[in-house]
Design an enzyme around this catalytic site. Structure first.
Site, PDB file in Angstrom:
ATOM      1  NE  ARG A  51      -2.662   0.908   3.455  1.00 30.46           N
ATOM      2  CZ  ARG A  51      -1.970   1.616   4.352  1.00 30.46           C
ATOM      3  NH1 ARG A  51      -1.545   2.837   4.070  1.00 30.46           N
ATOM      4  NH2 ARG A  51      -1.709   1.120   5.542  1.00 30.46           N
ATOM      5  CE1 TYR A 108     -11.588   9.057 -19.766  1.00 29.27           C
ATOM      6  CE2 TYR A 108     -11.583   9.570 -17.429  1.00 29.27           C
ATOM      7  CZ  TYR A 108     -11.766   8.663 -18.457  1.00 29.27           C
ATOM      8  OH  TYR A 108     -12.132   7.383 -18.169  1.00 29.27           O
ATOM      9  CG  ASP A 129      -4.938  13.271 -18.603  1.00 31.92           C
ATOM     10  OD1 ASP A 129      -4.182  12.530 -19.274  1.00 31.92           O
ATOM     11  OD2 ASP A 129      -6.071  12.915 -18.223  1.00 31.92           O
ATOM     12  CE  LYS A 136      -7.917   4.870 -20.943  1.00 32.43           C
ATOM     13  NZ  LYS A 136      -8.201   6.238 -20.590  1.00 32.43           N
TER      14      LYS A 136
HETATM   15  C1  LIG Z   1      -8.866   6.935 -19.666  1.00 33.54           C
HETATM   16  C2  LIG Z   1      -8.442   8.294 -19.313  1.00 33.54           C
HETATM   17  C3  LIG Z   1      -8.382   8.705 -17.972  1.00 33.54           C
HETATM   18  C4  LIG Z   1      -8.807   7.814 -16.837  1.00 33.54           C
HETATM   19  O1  LIG Z   1      -7.984   6.714 -16.697  1.00 33.54           O
HETATM   20  P1  LIG Z   1      -8.391   5.344 -15.957  1.00 33.54           P
HETATM   21  O2  LIG Z   1      -7.130   4.569 -16.033  1.00 33.54           O
HETATM   22  O3  LIG Z   1      -9.541   4.750 -16.705  1.00 33.54           O
HETATM   23  O4  LIG Z   1      -8.779   5.722 -14.569  1.00 33.54           O
HETATM   24  C5  LIG Z   1      -7.943   9.990 -17.715  1.00 33.54           C
HETATM   25  N1  LIG Z   1      -7.596  10.834 -18.707  1.00 33.54           N
HETATM   26  C6  LIG Z   1      -7.649  10.474 -19.995  1.00 33.54           C
HETATM   27  C7  LIG Z   1      -7.261  11.471 -21.044  1.00 33.54           C
HETATM   28  C8  LIG Z   1      -8.069   9.197 -20.350  1.00 33.54           C
HETATM   29  O5  LIG Z   1      -8.139   8.850 -21.650  1.00 33.54           O
END
Ligand SMILES: *Cc1c(COP(=O)(O)O)cnc(C)c1O
Length: 380
Positions: free
Chosen positions: A47, A101, A173, A198
């Site tokens: 953790r 997002y 992001d 992703k």
């Molecule tokens: C998918 C995504 C997220 C969230 O990610 P998770 O791994 O599903 O929590 C955040 N920002 C962008 C741009 C995304 O494509």
């Protein structure tokens, strides 16, 4: 010696000398560790994100982003929410890009007020409009490297400059770009967030996230994370490390295929509009050219004959699967208005320029020629 990003993707973070000579770093499937002289309090514990598979990954991610520190966690949303709660609390205000997002947008609109936090949306392509939205309690500015689903590119250099001149933390992001296409720390961003689900993992088989950037900020976020408990399991960490080894070749191939497909679609008579930062017709093409090493594997488009043509295309396409998410080896296609952006009202979607029949494609690793042939037969 300074290594190139391809080499770092394969080797950075993996322990040297190799453990027992093992070429592949093994999974440390243990929650607890012996308490001894080398391993003092706080003890190693899954953790606390301080066990070997997590630490190896943190090092690889900071090497790829050319940053001081990194911390992996259970999901992209864990990275986003933990970062924002750490940077903004208590009582902070956030300036953030309009087209976010969906999960991030929901966090702001549904949860922020419960925790005494507030936000204002900005058009990230218009720096002159930002100052009016500043408040005395504004603590950070938040954007995405390339937005979903219209592939807008913020004026990133202006974001960094604005943050510096107003004492804000700049957060990006960068999920859509991956460090192969863009390394935001190099231009001065304080914190880079990823949904590793992703491109970084790239095989659509785990969920993970990361925050990367200034050591002092990552350290502060790690304390919140220890209490929120969003830790990445060693097995998922192992898979993410494996996925990262092929990041450079995957992303470059996806960049190339997406560009070919975008060019093919742009000249096709059935198409009304194609959104891809690599096209000269894209409004922020110059910024993308200047800052990015590649334009990414994501594109979106609208057909002239709206509903009827879109339904027919989705029925006829053989290679892309109709599914949300992105960044994997298989091409996926969705209609944002009924999936990722169904939480917006029709007016909000309309204002954001997301038409009901817009399609978004995540280009996989199938042959570009096969994808073009498939679109060609399906667009009749
Ligand atoms: C998918 C995504 C997220 C969230 O990610 P998770 O791994 O599903 O929590 C955040 N920002 C962008 C741009 C995304 O494509």
């Amino acid at each position: 010696m300074k290594r190139r990003i391809d080499t770092k993707a394969v080797h950075s973070g993996d322990p040297r000398p190799r453990l027992q000579g093992s070429i592949v770093t093994p999974i440390f499937q243990t929650a607890m560790y012996e308490y001894n002289n080398e391993n003092r309090y706080p003890n190693r514990y899954i953790r606390l994100n301080n066990t070997p598979n997590q630490l190896f990954l943190n090092e690889k991610l900071s090497a790829l982003e050319e940053a001081e520190a990194a911390m992996v966690m259970t999901s992209g949303m864990a990275a986003i929410s933990t970062t924002l709660f750490s940077v903004l609390a208590p009582g902070g205000h956030l300036l953030c890009q309009e087209a976010l997002y969906g999960g991030t947008y929901d966090l702001l609109t549904k949860d922020f007020a419960d925790f005494g936090l507030s936000y204002d949306l900005i058009d990230a392509t218009k720096p002159s409009s930002w100052k009016d939205k500043l408040k005395s309690n504004t603590k950070a500015i938040y954007v995405e490297s390339v937005t979903n689903p219209l592939m807008q590119v913020a004026d990133h250099k202006a974001v960094v400059e604005f943050a510096k001149s107003h004492g804000l933390v700049s957060i990006i992001d960068s999920t859509f770009s991956s460090p192969i296409n863009f390394r935001p720390v190099q231009i001065g961003y304080d914190l880079v967030l990823h949904s590793c689900t992703k491109y970084l993992n790239g095989h659509s088989d785990i969920v993970a996230g990361a925050v990367i950037g200034k050591a002092e900020l990552v350290e502060k976020i790690s304390h919140k994370l220890n209490h929120f408990g969003s830790t990445l399991d060693p097995h998922a960490a192992f898979l993410l490390n494996r996925g990262l080894k092929t990041l450079a070749v995957r992303v470059r191939q996806q960049n190339q295929t997406a560009l070919k497909l975008a060019q093919f679609l742009e000249q096709h008579p059935a198409l009304a509009k194609v959104y891809y930062p690599g096209l000269e017709s894209h409004p922020q093409h110059q910024i993308a050219r200047e800052l990015f090493d590649g334009f990414g594997g994501m594109l979106s488009f609208e057909l002239k004959n709206g509903e009827e043509a879109t339904k027919r295309l989705l029925e006829r396409l053989e290679i892309p699967t109709v599914a949300p998410s992105l960044g994997g080896v298989e091409s996926l296609i969705i209609r944002p208005s009924v999936t990722s952006h169904s939480g917006l009202t029709p007016q909000e979607r309309h204002r954001a320029g997301i038409s009901d029949w817009l399609l978004r494609l995540s280009v996989g690793l199938e042959a570009a020629e096969d994808l073009i042939e498939d679109f060609s037969q399906a667009l009749v």
